[in-house]
Design a protein around this motif. Structure first.
Motif, PDB file in Angstrom:
ATOM      1  N   GLY A   1       0.865  -1.175   0.000  1.00 51.82           N
ATOM      2  CA  GLY A   1       0.000   0.000   0.000  1.00 51.82           C
ATOM      3  C   GLY A   1       0.899   1.222   0.000  1.00 51.82           C
ATOM      4  O   GLY A   1       1.924   1.237   0.677  1.00 51.82           O
ATOM      5  N   VAL A   2       0.561   2.240  -0.794  1.00 47.58           N
ATOM      6  CA  VAL A   2       1.378   3.454  -0.867  1.00 47.58           C
ATOM      7  C   VAL A   2       0.477   4.670  -0.708  1.00 47.58           C
ATOM      8  O   VAL A   2      -0.564   4.774  -1.358  1.00 47.58           O
ATOM      9  CB  VAL A   2       2.157   3.550  -2.201  1.00 47.58           C
ATOM     10  N   LEU A   3       0.911   5.584   0.169  1.00 42.20           N
ATOM     11  CA  LEU A   3       0.219   6.843   0.416  1.00 42.20           C
ATOM     12  C   LEU A   3       1.117   8.000   0.017  1.00 42.20           C
ATOM     13  O   LEU A   3       2.331   7.957   0.244  1.00 42.20           O
ATOM     14  CB  LEU A   3      -0.107   7.007   1.901  1.00 42.20           C
ATOM     15  N   GLU A   4       0.518   9.037  -0.553  1.00 38.94           N
ATOM     16  CA  GLU A   4       1.210  10.309  -0.762  1.00 38.94           C
ATOM     17  C   GLU A   4       0.481  11.323   0.107  1.00 38.94           C
ATOM     18  O   GLU A   4      -0.728  11.524  -0.051  1.00 38.94           O
ATOM     19  CB  GLU A   4       1.158  10.726  -2.228  1.00 38.94           C
ATOM     20  N   THR A   5       1.201  11.935   1.045  1.00 42.40           N
ATOM     21  CA  THR A   5       0.555  12.777   2.053  1.00 42.40           C
ATOM     22  C   THR A   5       1.132  14.183   2.057  1.00 42.40           C
ATOM     23  O   THR A   5       2.347  14.367   2.000  1.00 42.40           O
ATOM     24  CB  THR A   5       0.701  12.149   3.452  1.00 42.40           C
ATOM     25  N   THR A   6       0.229  15.158   2.132  1.00 43.95           N
ATOM     26  CA  THR A   6       0.600  16.550   2.377  1.00 43.95           C
ATOM     27  C   THR A   6       0.324  16.821   3.850  1.00 43.95           C
ATOM     28  O   THR A   6      -0.803  16.629   4.323  1.00 43.95           O
ATOM     29  CB  THR A   6      -0.231  17.507   1.502  1.00 43.95           C
ATOM     30  N   VAL A   7       1.371  17.241   4.552  1.00 43.53           N
ATOM     31  CA  VAL A   7       1.300  17.452   5.990  1.00 43.53           C
ATOM     32  C   VAL A   7       1.493  18.942   6.266  1.00 43.53           C
ATOM     33  O   VAL A   7       2.498  19.531   5.863  1.00 43.53           O
ATOM     34  CB  VAL A   7       2.387  16.620   6.725  1.00 43.53           C
ATOM     35  N   LEU A   8       0.529  19.534   6.953  1.00 42.10           N
ATOM     36  CA  LEU A   8       0.621  20.954   7.293  1.00 42.10           C
ATOM     37  C   LEU A   8       1.693  21.177   8.369  1.00 42.10           C
ATOM     38  O   LEU A   8       2.050  20.245   9.100  1.00 42.10           O
ATOM     39  CB  LEU A   8      -0.732  21.454   7.787  1.00 42.10           C
ATOM     40  N   PRO A   9       2.228  22.401   8.480  1.00 45.86           N
ATOM     41  CA  PRO A   9       3.219  22.673   9.528  1.00 45.86           C
ATOM     42  C   PRO A   9       2.703  22.229  10.897  1.00 45.86           C
ATOM     43  O   PRO A   9       1.562  22.514  11.268  1.00 45.86           O
ATOM     44  CB  PRO A   9       3.402  24.189   9.456  1.00 45.86           C
ATOM     45  N   GLY A  10       3.513  21.494  11.616  1.00 47.22           N
ATOM     46  CA  GLY A  10       3.153  20.974  12.922  1.00 47.22           C
ATOM     47  C   GLY A  10       2.296  19.723  12.862  1.00 47.22           C
ATOM     48  O   GLY A  10       2.002  19.122  13.887  1.00 47.22           O
ATOM     49  N   GLY A  11       1.891  19.310  11.666  1.00 51.68           N
ATOM     50  CA  GLY A  11       1.008  18.158  11.504  1.00 51.68           C
ATOM     51  C   GLY A  11       1.742  16.845  11.422  1.00 51.68           C
ATOM     52  O   GLY A  11       2.957  16.781  11.306  1.00 51.68           O
ATOM     53  N   GLY A  12       0.961  15.786  11.468  1.00 46.40           N
ATOM     54  CA  GLY A  12       1.461  14.419  11.407  1.00 46.40           C
ATOM     55  C   GLY A  12       0.775  13.591  12.471  1.00 46.40           C
ATOM     56  O   GLY A  12       0.076  14.127  13.340  1.00 46.40           O
ATOM     57  N   PRO A  13       0.940  12.284  12.412  1.00 43.53           N
ATOM     58  CA  PRO A  13       0.251  11.404  13.363  1.00 43.53           C
ATOM     59  C   PRO A  13       0.883  11.438  14.746  1.00 43.53           C
ATOM     60  O   PRO A  13       2.021  11.874  14.922  1.00 43.53           O
ATOM     61  CB  PRO A  13       0.419  10.021  12.735  1.00 43.53           C
ATOM     62  N   ILE A  14       0.126  10.946  15.727  1.00 44.87           N
ATOM     63  CA  ILE A  14       0.689  10.786  17.067  1.00 44.87           C
ATOM     64  C   ILE A  14       1.509   9.492  17.087  1.00 44.87           C
ATOM     65  O   ILE A  14       1.398   8.656  16.186  1.00 44.87           O
ATOM     66  CB  ILE A  14      -0.412  10.784  18.148  1.00 44.87           C
ATOM     67  N   ALA A  15       2.317   9.332  18.108  1.00 46.68           N
ATOM     68  CA  ALA A  15       3.180   8.151  18.207  1.00 46.68           C
ATOM     69  C   ALA A  15       2.327   6.883  18.245  1.00 46.68           C
ATOM     70  O   ALA A  15       1.281   6.842  18.894  1.00 46.68           O
ATOM     71  CB  ALA A  15       4.058   8.251  19.451  1.00 46.68           C
ATOM     72  N   HIS A  16       2.804   5.876  17.525  1.00 44.74           N
ATOM     73  CA  HIS A  16       2.066   4.614  17.428  1.00 44.74           C
ATOM     74  C   HIS A  16       3.020   3.514  16.956  1.00 44.74           C
ATOM     75  O   HIS A  16       4.157   3.784  16.580  1.00 44.74           O
ATOM     76  CB  HIS A  16       0.885   4.755  16.453  1.00 44.74           C
ATOM     77  N   ALA A  17       2.535   2.290  16.965  1.00 43.31           N
ATOM     78  CA  ALA A  17       3.283   1.149  16.430  1.00 43.31           C
ATOM     79  C   ALA A  17       2.306   0.274  15.661  1.00 43.31           C
ATOM     80  O   ALA A  17       1.137   0.153  16.021  1.00 43.31           O
ATOM     81  CB  ALA A  17       3.941   0.352  17.557  1.00 43.31           C
ATOM     82  N   HIS A  18       2.793  -0.321  14.595  1.00 44.05           N
ATOM     83  CA  HIS A  18       1.996  -1.243  13.780  1.00 44.05           C
ATOM     84  C   HIS A  18       2.321  -2.676  14.159  1.00 44.05           C
ATOM     85  O   HIS A  18       3.488  -3.019  14.325  1.00 44.05           O
ATOM     86  CB  HIS A  18       2.299  -1.050  12.294  1.00 44.05           C
ATOM     87  N   GLY A  19       1.308  -3.494  14.271  1.00 41.98           N
ATOM     88  CA  GLY A  19       1.518  -4.901  14.583  1.00 41.98           C
ATOM     89  C   GLY A  19       1.523  -5.795  13.366  1.00 41.98           C
ATOM     90  O   GLY A  19       1.860  -6.965  13.449  1.00 41.98           O
TER      91      GLY A  19
END
Length: 178
Positions: A52-70
């Motif tokens: 799976g491939v994502l192309e993401t535009t992230v605003l200043p200060g943006g992005g996900p919170i800390a996490h882990a994938h299982g």
């Protein structure tokens, strides 16, 4: 030194198979989710589950919170802008052309640390987690502004993240109460 390399017979299907997939620059399902604009460029449904491939535009200060994938490993390629990545208990800065691989089970996140929107590609192996954006994102309409996002909106998504084998983790070290 010369080598004799065996060449398959011209009737071998490797000569004519056309299983490659081209996704042009304007293709993919584009969704707003958690303040980021993400286009699913290719999904597990298209790659027999492998990618799976994502192309993401992230605003200043943006992005996900800390996490882990299982379930999946992730790799990130910065197209433009500047990002800070959390890799376990380490922070790394990455800019255009930088690549980061995060194995499943590692705590991670990224944050746009620059003054303008920044772009990155995310590769998920195996594919499948891109379904989170497809199922939960808001369709992006050209010319329409980003819908508002409040971190409190994450609450209803926690069950869906759990279904995707994603564990939300604290940003910093655990407080042991001392």
């Amino acid at each position: 030194m010369t080598f004799k390399v065996p060449i398959p017979d011209e009737n071998d299907p490797r000569w004519t198979r056309r299983d490659g997939i081209l996704v042009t620059r304007d293709e993919g399902a584009t969704k707003w989710l958690a303040g980021d604009l993400t286009t699913v460029k290719i999904s597990a449904a298209q790659t027999n589950g492998s990618l799976g491939v994502l192309e993401t535009t992230v605003l200043p200060g943006g992005g996900p919170i800390a996490h882990a994938h299982g379930r999946e490993d992730e790799a990130f390629y910065v197209l433009n802008g500047d990002f800070e990545f959390l890799n376990g208990d380490q922070t790394l800065e990455a800019g255009p052309g930088d690549f980061l691989f995060i194995p499943r089970g590692n705590r991670h996140r990224f944050t746009n640390i620059g003054p303008r929107p920044a772009n990155l590609l995310t590769f998920m192996l195996p594919g499948g987690h891109e379904g989170f954006w497809l199922d939960n994102g808001i369709d992006a309409v050209p010319g329409q502004p980003m819908p508002g996002w409040d971190p409190a909106q994450l609450g209803p998504l926690i069950e869906e993240l759990t279904r995707h084998h994603v564990t939300l983790l604290p940003e910093g070290p655990l407080d042991d109460g001392d």
